[in-house]
Design a protein around this motif. Structure first.
Motif, mmCIF file in Angstrom:
data_model
loop_
_atom_site.group_PDB
_atom_site.id
_atom_site.type_symbol
_atom_site.label_atom_id
_atom_site.label_comp_id
_atom_site.label_asym_id
_atom_site.label_seq_id
_atom_site.Cartn_x
_atom_site.Cartn_y
_atom_site.Cartn_z
ATOM 1 N N LYS A 319 -29.976 32.554 34.186
ATOM 2 C CA LYS A 319 -30.304 33.212 35.459
ATOM 3 C C LYS A 319 -31.612 33.995 35.350
ATOM 4 O O LYS A 319 -32.419 34.021 36.280
ATOM 5 C CB LYS A 319 -29.164 34.144 35.886
ATOM 6 C CG LYS A 319 -27.921 33.423 36.371
ATOM 7 C CD LYS A 319 -26.733 34.368 36.495
ATOM 8 C CE LYS A 319 -26.934 35.408 37.578
ATOM 9 N NZ LYS A 319 -25.733 36.269 37.734
ATOM 10 N N LEU A 320 -31.844 34.604 34.184
ATOM 11 C CA LEU A 320 -33.051 35.392 33.985
ATOM 12 C C LEU A 320 -34.314 34.537 33.891
ATOM 13 O O LEU A 320 -35.431 35.059 33.959
ATOM 14 C CB LEU A 320 -32.930 36.241 32.718
ATOM 15 C CG LEU A 320 -32.106 37.528 32.814
ATOM 16 C CD1 LEU A 320 -31.932 38.155 31.440
ATOM 17 C CD2 LEU A 320 -32.746 38.524 33.779
ATOM 18 N N GLN A 321 -34.143 33.244 33.726
ATOM 19 C CA GLN A 321 -35.306 32.354 33.674
ATOM 20 C C GLN A 321 -35.911 32.138 35.061
ATOM 21 O O GLN A 321 -37.017 31.608 35.181
ATOM 22 C CB GLN A 321 -34.908 31.019 33.030
ATOM 23 C CG GLN A 321 -34.626 31.150 31.539
ATOM 24 C CD GLN A 321 -34.109 29.875 30.908
ATOM 25 O OE1 GLN A 321 -33.562 28.992 31.605
ATOM 26 N NE2 GLN A 321 -34.247 29.743 29.606
ATOM 27 N N GLN A 322 -35.182 32.553 36.088
ATOM 28 C CA GLN A 322 -35.714 32.500 37.453
ATOM 29 C C GLN A 322 -36.571 33.754 37.669
ATOM 30 O O GLN A 322 -36.075 34.870 37.631
ATOM 31 C CB GLN A 322 -34.571 32.449 38.460
ATOM 32 C CG GLN A 322 -33.603 31.283 38.260
ATOM 33 C CD GLN A 322 -32.360 31.416 39.107
ATOM 34 O OE1 GLN A 322 -32.416 31.939 40.225
ATOM 35 N NE2 GLN A 322 -31.231 30.969 38.576
ATOM 36 N N GLU A 323 -37.845 33.561 37.904
ATOM 37 C CA GLU A 323 -38.801 34.671 37.908
ATOM 38 C C GLU A 323 -38.465 35.752 38.932
ATOM 39 O O GLU A 323 -38.506 36.942 38.621
ATOM 40 C CB GLU A 323 -40.213 34.145 38.163
ATOM 41 C CG GLU A 323 -41.281 35.218 38.021
ATOM 42 C CD GLU A 323 -42.683 34.673 38.125
ATOM 43 O OE1 GLU A 323 -43.634 35.460 37.997
ATOM 44 O OE2 GLU A 323 -42.826 33.448 38.340
ATOM 45 N N ASP A 324 -38.118 35.360 40.155
ATOM 46 C CA ASP A 324 -37.818 36.352 41.192
ATOM 47 C C ASP A 324 -36.602 37.191 40.818
ATOM 48 O O ASP A 324 -36.593 38.416 41.003
ATOM 49 C CB ASP A 324 -37.584 35.661 42.542
ATOM 50 C CG ASP A 324 -38.863 35.086 43.129
ATOM 51 O OD1 ASP A 324 -39.954 35.475 42.659
ATOM 52 O OD2 ASP A 324 -38.776 34.254 44.047
ATOM 53 N N TYR A 325 -35.576 36.516 40.310
ATOM 54 C CA TYR A 325 -34.351 37.223 39.901
ATOM 55 C C TYR A 325 -34.663 38.182 38.747
ATOM 56 O O TYR A 325 -34.228 39.341 38.744
ATOM 57 C CB TYR A 325 -33.286 36.217 39.480
ATOM 58 C CG TYR A 325 -32.010 36.848 38.958
ATOM 59 C CD1 TYR A 325 -31.053 37.367 39.824
ATOM 60 C CD2 TYR A 325 -31.770 36.931 37.580
ATOM 61 C CE1 TYR A 325 -29.881 37.944 39.345
ATOM 62 C CE2 TYR A 325 -30.608 37.516 37.095
ATOM 63 C CZ TYR A 325 -29.670 38.017 37.983
ATOM 64 O OH TYR A 325 -28.510 38.597 37.508
ATOM 65 N N ARG A 326 -35.430 37.693 37.773
ATOM 66 C CA ARG A 326 -35.790 38.520 36.616
ATOM 67 C C ARG A 326 -36.555 39.765 37.055
ATOM 68 O O ARG A 326 -36.291 40.875 36.568
ATOM 69 C CB ARG A 326 -36.633 37.703 35.641
ATOM 70 C CG ARG A 326 -37.083 38.485 34.419
ATOM 71 C CD ARG A 326 -38.054 37.686 33.558
ATOM 72 N NE ARG A 326 -38.491 38.516 32.436
ATOM 73 C CZ ARG A 326 -37.839 38.642 31.300
ATOM 74 N NH1 ARG A 326 -36.709 37.987 31.108
ATOM 75 N NH2 ARG A 326 -38.294 39.432 30.340
ATOM 76 N N ASN A 327 -37.486 39.607 37.989
ATOM 77 C CA ASN A 327 -38.279 40.743 38.464
ATOM 78 C C ASN A 327 -37.400 41.823 39.093
ATOM 79 O O ASN A 327 -37.650 43.019 38.920
ATOM 80 C CB ASN A 327 -39.328 40.270 39.466
ATOM 81 C CG ASN A 327 -40.448 39.478 38.807
ATOM 82 O OD1 ASN A 327 -40.665 39.590 37.596
ATOM 83 N ND2 ASN A 327 -41.153 38.678 39.590
#
Length: 362
Positions: A319-327
């Motif tokens: 899930k953290l590999q998704q940039e928007d979610y990670r931000n």
């Protein structure tokens, strides 16, 4: 009224979370003008081996008593024999001890109940005996989280809850998110996970190793040197895809957090969990189990894992590999870390000392 700090923890350990707490508190207390002529220390031979004690540089004029190394092995488990010429005084030990003098107002800080949950035999018996004696005879008890307070009331039955104060630990300003994106994590670089701290059984170090292997990420290991058994496990799962960094200073740790994909912190129990807040303050996402004080201090619970399984941690990593979610996770972590400050921790300790002084100065 005088305040006597019992520096026993600095002789008990060379470093560690409790030493960090007392280092942060004492360096502020030593610079408090209101305590000039009131603050004194009981010191111990061997404390100079503690890296945090050395940073304090306590003036010799403030050391009212010094315990030799020959006596430390026995005295660290016994109440402190100390008197202030018939006057009331505050006695605050850095570990689970009280002063036996009738004029002492004893304060005890409780960090966790790991011995009670995870140890057995003579080791647990001696620790619990010492801790329980101190807690039952303390005039004031400070817990570093509400979860620790809950455990306190569970393991020390019949305790007067009115003398219990919850004062959170802080987080050092040594941890911060680098301004330049070039100095922070980038998807263009080989991602790595960070493991920080003890590798006691309840910390679930092997779970961190297996998760790193499952997702194919390098594991940076910060803490004591790996034992032979631990090295066999790490080599077996990760081969050469890890680095053993040993004990590093905050500047290097902050850089490590900034560049990391995430901190993996799969502990089954924490009294507070300092690395969680350190990582968040540095803009590093945190992967942790949903339990004990972690649930209380982490803020956004989106990244908490319900099961101690590599697959469950891997799901959160993906899930953290998704940039928007990670931000979003990074920003929420930075905002959450703002709740914790050593200056605020110190302020609340000082308020407690001042309230006690007012009661006895009337």
């Amino acid at each position: 009224m005088k305040i006597f700090i019992d520096n026993v923890v600095f002789a008990w350990q060379k470093s560690g979370g409790i030493s960090v707490v007392w280092y942060e508190l004492l360096k502020r207390l030593l610079n408090t003008q209101e305590l000039e002529g009131k603050l004194y220390f009981i010191d111990y031979a061997g404390s100079e081996k503690n890296i945090f004690y050395r940073l304090l540089n306590i003036p010799s004029a403030l050391i009212c008593k010094r315990i030799s190394s020959k006596l430390f092995g026995v005295m660290k488990y016994l109440p402190q024999m100390f008197s202030n010429k018939g006057q009331h005084f505050i006695f605050h030990s850095t570990y689970y001890r009280i002063c036996s003098d009738k004029k002492a107002i004893n304060i005890v800080t409780v960090h966790d109940f790991t011995y009670e949950y995870f140890c057995s035999g003579l080791k647990r018996y001696i620790h619990s005996l010492t801790k329980n004696y101190a807690l039952r005879n303390a005039d004031h008890i400070i817990c570093i989280s509400n979860n620790t307070k809950k455990d306190l009331l569970k393991f020390v039955e019949g305790l007067d809850e009115s003398k219990v104060h919850v004062i959170y630990n802080g987080v050092s300003d040594d941890f911060f998110k680098f301004a330049s994106s070039a100095d922070r994590y980038s998807i263009k670089e080989q991602p790595y996970l960070v493991y920080v701290g003890s590798r006691a059984s309840y910390k679930n170090f092997e779970l961190a190793v297996r998760t790193s292997a499952l997702v194919g990420m390098e594991l940076m290991i910060v803490g004591d040197k790996l034992t032979e058994d631990e090295r066999l496990v790490v080599d077996g799962y990760l081969r050469n895809n890890y680095k053993e960094l040993g004990r590093i200073d905050n500047a290097k740790l902050n850089e490590l957090y900034n560049k990391a994909f995430a901190l993996i912190y799969p502990s089954s129990y924490e009294g507070f969990g300092l690395p969680v807040i350190e990582a968040q303050k540095a803009g590093c996402p945190v992967l942790a189990l949903d339990n004990s004080s972690i649930t209380e201090i982490i803020g956004d619970k989106s990244q908490l894992v319900n099961e101690p399984k590599p697959e469950a941690f891997a799901d959160q990593i993906y899930k953290l590999q998704q940039e928007d979610y990670r931000n979003v996770i990074v920003e929420n972590g930075i905002n959450n870390a703002k709740r914790f400050s050593w200056d605020e921790t110190y302020r609340q300790y000082l308020l407690l000392y001042e309230d006690i002084m007012k009661c006895y100065d009337k």
